[in-house]
Each structure stands twice: as structure tokens, then as C-alpha cells.
Design a protein around this motif. Structure first.
Motif, PDB file in Angstrom:
ATOM      1  N   SER A  84      -8.019  32.652 -79.657  1.00  0.00           N
ATOM      2  CA  SER A  84      -7.595  31.252 -79.699  1.00  0.00           C
ATOM      3  C   SER A  84      -8.778  30.427 -80.179  1.00  0.00           C
ATOM      4  O   SER A  84      -9.914  30.914 -80.224  1.00  0.00           O
ATOM      5  CB  SER A  84      -7.154  30.771 -78.307  1.00  0.00           C
ATOM      6  N   MET A  86     -10.080  28.054 -78.493  1.00  0.00           N
ATOM      7  CA  MET A  86     -10.976  27.906 -77.345  1.00  0.00           C
ATOM      8  C   MET A  86     -11.818  29.159 -77.121  1.00  0.00           C
ATOM      9  O   MET A  86     -12.969  29.058 -76.692  1.00  0.00           O
ATOM     10  CB  MET A  86     -10.190  27.555 -76.075  1.00  0.00           C
ATOM     11  N   TYR A 110     -11.549  17.544 -79.169  1.00  0.00           N
ATOM     12  CA  TYR A 110     -10.449  18.274 -78.557  1.00  0.00           C
ATOM     13  C   TYR A 110     -10.684  18.376 -77.041  1.00  0.00           C
ATOM     14  O   TYR A 110     -11.798  18.659 -76.593  1.00  0.00           O
ATOM     15  CB  TYR A 110     -10.361  19.670 -79.192  1.00  0.00           C
ATOM     16  N   THR A 113     -12.397  21.492 -75.474  1.00  0.00           N
ATOM     17  CA  THR A 113     -13.823  21.562 -75.817  1.00  0.00           C
ATOM     18  C   THR A 113     -14.610  20.591 -74.949  1.00  0.00           C
ATOM     19  O   THR A 113     -15.665  20.931 -74.395  1.00  0.00           O
ATOM     20  CB  THR A 113     -14.018  21.194 -77.309  1.00  0.00           C
ATOM     21  N   ASP A 182     -16.448  21.736 -85.570  1.00  0.00           N
ATOM     22  CA  ASP A 182     -15.033  22.075 -85.402  1.00  0.00           C
ATOM     23  C   ASP A 182     -14.281  21.371 -86.524  1.00  0.00           C
ATOM     24  O   ASP A 182     -14.157  20.143 -86.546  1.00  0.00           O
ATOM     25  CB  ASP A 182     -14.543  21.622 -84.020  1.00  0.00           C
ATOM     26  N   THR A 184     -11.115  22.010 -87.513  1.00  0.00           N
ATOM     27  CA  THR A 184      -9.682  22.312 -87.393  1.00  0.00           C
ATOM     28  C   THR A 184      -8.803  21.277 -88.087  1.00  0.00           C
ATOM     29  O   THR A 184      -7.860  21.626 -88.792  1.00  0.00           O
ATOM     30  CB  THR A 184      -9.292  22.396 -85.900  1.00  0.00           C
ATOM     31  N   THR A 206      -4.487  28.230 -84.769  1.00  0.00           N
ATOM     32  CA  THR A 206      -3.177  27.855 -84.237  1.00  0.00           C
ATOM     33  C   THR A 206      -2.599  26.649 -84.982  1.00  0.00           C
ATOM     34  O   THR A 206      -1.396  26.416 -84.929  1.00  0.00           O
ATOM     35  CB  THR A 206      -3.364  27.469 -82.747  1.00  0.00           C
ATOM     36  N   GLY A 217      -4.805  31.449 -82.396  1.00  0.00           N
ATOM     37  CA  GLY A 217      -5.949  32.163 -82.960  1.00  0.00           C
ATOM     38  C   GLY A 217      -7.114  31.220 -83.151  1.00  0.00           C
ATOM     39  O   GLY A 217      -6.949  29.998 -83.138  1.00  0.00           O
ATOM     40  N   LEU A 337      -0.578  20.629 -83.375  1.00  0.00           N
ATOM     41  CA  LEU A 337      -0.564  19.952 -84.672  1.00  0.00           C
ATOM     42  C   LEU A 337      -0.700  20.986 -85.774  1.00  0.00           C
ATOM     43  O   LEU A 337      -1.003  22.156 -85.506  1.00  0.00           O
ATOM     44  CB  LEU A 337      -1.727  18.935 -84.749  1.00  0.00           C
TER      45      LEU A 337
HETATM   46  C1  LIG Z   1      -6.227  23.128 -80.810  1.00  0.00           C
HETATM   47  C2  LIG Z   1      -7.653  22.845 -81.025  1.00  0.00           C
HETATM   48  C3  LIG Z   1      -8.640  23.631 -80.423  1.00  0.00           C
HETATM   49  C4  LIG Z   1      -8.314  24.780 -79.506  1.00  0.00           C
HETATM   50  O1  LIG Z   1      -7.595  25.759 -80.161  1.00  0.00           O
HETATM   51  P1  LIG Z   1      -6.548  26.773 -79.422  1.00  0.00           P
HETATM   52  O2  LIG Z   1      -6.144  27.648 -80.519  1.00  0.00           O
HETATM   53  O3  LIG Z   1      -5.451  25.909 -78.860  1.00  0.00           O
HETATM   54  O4  LIG Z   1      -7.324  27.435 -78.336  1.00  0.00           O
HETATM   55  C5  LIG Z   1      -9.958  23.331 -80.700  1.00  0.00           C
HETATM   56  N1  LIG Z   1     -10.301  22.295 -81.500  1.00  0.00           N
HETATM   57  C6  LIG Z   1      -9.379  21.504 -82.070  1.00  0.00           C
HETATM   58  C7  LIG Z   1      -9.812  20.383 -82.933  1.00  0.00           C
HETATM   59  C8  LIG Z   1      -8.027  21.746 -81.854  1.00  0.00           C
HETATM   60  O5  LIG Z   1      -7.112  20.955 -82.426  1.00  0.00           O
END
Ligand SMILES: *Cc1c(COP(=O)(O)O)cnc(C)c1O
Length: 401
Positions: A84, A86, A110, A113, A182, A184, A206, A217, A337
Motif C-alpha cells: 500500500s 502507507m 495525506y 502520513t 509523495d 501521488t 491505489t 499498492g 481518489l
Molecule cells: C492514499 C494516499 C496515501 C496512502 O496510500 P494507500 O495506498 O491508501 O496506503 C499516501 N499519500 C497520498 C497522497 C495518498 O493520496
């Protein structure tokens, strides 16, 4: 590979047709163990260099395909995937920090975090300072002799505030401190932090990279040297391993990442403009809008504005959230998201401060400038923007369906 474009890398990165059968799509190898032709060591420390396939917690051919595809997209030497986002985050922090060290972290990010850094790391003797990293001078001012990691998230959840990666990387390098980003919300289609000086790039797979809301993931990308302890220690001992099935699903999602991001951006911009003109809406936070306070930085740092926005409304946000949960027909009232389905969720400022961010003074004031008493975080999916706007408008203006 080096001169291939992002679309080609997304489709072909990490993949080869199967040498035995010629299968064009990647094989899914679910085996947890691998038959060997001769005895070998029983500890990962007994191996040097490339570790053969022995046990899936140490490495697996299907997760390897995903790692190579992600490294090709991000333009890094290596990638290690986790179960994940996390698990990836915890691996970087726990491997990179120890008792007596100090972590300098973005004051808004997040929730998982933020909570890991504020609640759990101090129990292991790691001090944490949350800083408004959108101000590089504040980052520099908060560095201590024992600072061993700087962690930023851009765009930051849930207010879409940006951090200038190159500016913070220059500070981190001057002080010899590793920088983790991060990324993401941005994805490698918008921003490649390693090219701007980041040492670790972290993704929750994810979200956009998997893109379909059906597999958790996480990934960490960087140089092979930086990733080595993550692969041989953090992954193997903490055990937050990605299932090969999830790796297979996420690799299939990642193949269409570039075209999905173009569609997410197009949809999000249309919805953001619609919301900005809506009488119930007080403010929209989206890096692609001219009204974003860091629009110039967004232009410099993001080749795509991604598909997530947040907005403040006039009147009772929680009451509207309750109606949305019951009355939205297309958009799901749900966390997460980056999926092909649009998702919306109410994030109450006071509740978020009490549970997670604990901001005060200037930091709280800056958060409230973006979020007021709360924001709706909206992840714009791949549906027609016109249908999404109609879905929102009907519920926001209280009209019958
Ligand atoms: C969702 C998310 C996470 C954590 O990811 P998971 O896959 O839910 O463990 C970390 N950072 C950001 C910015 C996220 O959106």
C-alpha cells in the motif's frame, strides 16, 4: 528505452512477451516460492547483487514487471513496490530514520502520513516538525543538526497547495539531507520529482497509477543505491509486500496512465470552472485554475494539473455532504481518489485539526485560507464532465432529481 515517449513507456515498460509461450500480455505468477536447481542461502543477507527468485516476499516476476514499468515512467534507476502507499511511506521513514533523528515534514498532507509522523514515530525516538513547505524559507529555518529527512507532498491533500520541489531540493542538498516527495496527486505524467532533485519519490498506486479502485499498492522510486536497503530490509523485514495479483492489475492500469491523466485533467478543469461560477461555491482549489495562488509554480512544475480539486461552499457543508451521500447519482460519496469513477468526500477543518494536523497560529490560518471550515475533495473521474456538473448542481441547488 531512453528516447521513448511516456505513452510507449507506459505500455511496454517492464514487459516482454513470454519466451516459452509467446504470450503477449504479462504472466501472472502467484507462486510464493520458487524451485531451485541447487542449494542457496536462507537469508537475504547471504546474497550479493541481483537476488534470484526464491520467495515472493524477496521478489516476484510479476511485481518486477510493475517495478520496471514504474521506473520507466518516473525516469528513475529503480523502483520497489509495497502492499500500500502507507507501507511504502512507513518503509522510507523507518528505514531512513532512527532514534535521535529529526523528520521535517509538510504540515498538510495525506492523513495517514501525518498521523504516522506525529503519533507513531515519536514513540521510537524520532522527533517531527510539521512545516508549511510551500514556503522554502520556512523549511530552511526548521532544519536542525539532527534532521535526517525532509518529507513533502505536492499537490498536498486535501487543499491542493503546492511545494516547489527544486527549491526545497536545493536546500536539502546544501544541508546533506535526503528529500522524499509523495507525488501521488501529481503522478509521473505531471511531475518527475527525481529530475528536480528528490531522493525518494513515493506513490500510492491505489490512486491514479492503478486508476480503477480495485487494488491497493505503493511504490518508492530513486537510485538503485537509495533503494537497496528498502528492498533488502524494509520490504523483507516489515513485510508490506504487494500481492502479485495486485501488481498485475496495477501494471494493466499504469499502461493507460498517460491517456487517463489527459482525460482527468480535461474533466477536472471543466468541473473546476463550473464550480467557480456556482453561487453555492465560495472557493475552488485546483492547480489548473488561474485563481490558484501558486499558478506560476503549477505551470513550471506540473505538465498536467491532475484530476483532484477541493472546494468550499457557502452555508452548512456537513448538511450538504449528507445530501450528497444520499442524492448524488453518478459521483460516489467515498474516500480515495484517482479512479475512473468520480469520488467526493467532505473534510471538516476542525475535525481534521483535532484528529490529524493539530495546526495553530499562522499554519492554521494558511490552511483555513484554502479550506475555510471544510472542503469537499472531488476526484474527477473519466465520466463526461457535463454529467458530473449536472449531478453536483442538482444536489447543491436542492432540486428534485
Ligand atoms: C492514499 C494516499 C496515501 C496512502 O496510500 P494507500 O495506498 O491508501 O496506503 C499516501 N499519500 C497520498 C497522497 C495518498 O493520496
Amino acid at each position: 528505452m531512453n528516447d521513448q515517449g511516456p505513452n510507449t513507456r507506459a505500455v511496454h515498460g517492464g514487459e516482454t512477451s513470454d519466451p516459452t509461450t509467446g504470450a503477449s500480455a504479462p504472466n501472472l505468477v502467484m507462486s510464493t516460492t520458487f524451485a531451485m536447481d541447487e542449494p542457496a542461502g536462507f537469508s537475504i543477507n547471504a546474497f550479493e547483487g541481483e537476488i534470484p527468485y526464491i520467495y515472493t516476499r524477496w521478489g516476484n516476476p510479476t511485481t518486477r514487471v510493475l517495478e520496471e514499468k514504474l521506473a520507466a515512467l518516473e525516469g528513475t534507476e529503480g523502483c520497489v513496490v509495497f502492499g500500500s502507499g502507507m507501507a511504502a511511506t512507513a518503509a522510507v521513514m523507518l528505514e531512513g530514520l532512527g532514534s535521535g533523528d529529526h523528520l521535517l515534514i509538510s504540515d498538510v498532507n495525506y492523513a495517514g502520513t501525518a498521523e504516522l509522523a506525529r503519533r507513531t514515530l515519536p514513540r521510537y525516538g524520532i522527533a517531527t516538525s510539521p512545516v508549511n513547505t510551500s514556503d522554502p524559507a520556512a523549511v530552511e529555518a526548521a532544519i536542525r543538526p539532527e534532521t535526517r529527512m525532509i518529507w513533502i507532498e505536492t499537490p498536498a491533500n486535501p487543499i491542493l497547495r503546492l511545494t516547489d520541489i527544486a527549491a526545497v531540493a536545493a536546500i536539502a542538498q546544501r544541508h546533506g539531507i535526503p528529500l522524499a516527495v509523495d507525488s501521488t496527486f501529481a503522478t509521473p505524467i505531471a511531475t518527475r520529482p527525481s529530475e528536480l532533485g528528490a531522493d525518494y519519490v513515493v506513490h500510492s498506486l491505489t490512486k491514479y497509477i492503478g486508476g480503477h479502485g480495485d487494488a491497493l499498492g505503493g511504490a518508492v522510486l530513486g537510485t538503485r543505491e537509495r533503494l537497496e536497503p528498502l528492498r533488502t530490509h524494509a520490504l523483507v523485514y516489515f513485510g508490506g509486500v504487494l500481492s502479485p495479483f495486485n501488481a498485475w492489475l496495477i501494471a494493466r492500469g499504469a499502461a493507460t496512465l498517460p491517456i487517463r491523466m489527459r482525460a482527468h485533467e480535461e474533466g477536472a478543469l471543466a468541473v473546476a470552472k463550473f464550480l467557480e461560477g456556482h453561487p453555492r461555491v465560495a472557493r475552488v482549489n485546483y492547480p489548473g485554475l488561474e485563481s490558484h495562488p501558486q499558478r506560476d509554480l503549477a505551470r513550471r512544475q506540473m505538465a498536467n494539473n491532475s484530476g483532484t480539486l477541493s472546494f468550499q461552499v457557502r452555508g452548512d457543508g456537513l448538511a450538504l455532504a449528507r445530501r450528497m451521500a444520499k442524492e448524488l447519482e453518478i459521483i460516489h460519496y467515498a474516500v480515495s481518489l484517482g479512479h475512473h469513477r468520480s469520488l467526493i468526500y467532505w473534510i471538516d477543518t476542525e475535525a481534521m485539526m483535532a484528529s490529524t494536523f493539530h495546526l495553530e497560529g499562522e499554519q492554521l490560518a494558511h490552511y483555513r485560507e484554502y479550506a475555510g471550515d471544510g472542503v469537499f475533495r472531488l476526484s474527477v473521474g473519466l465520466e463526461d464532465a457535463r454529467d458530473l456538473c449536472r449531478d453536483l448542481d442538482r444536489v447543491m441547488t436542492g432540486r428534485a432529481p
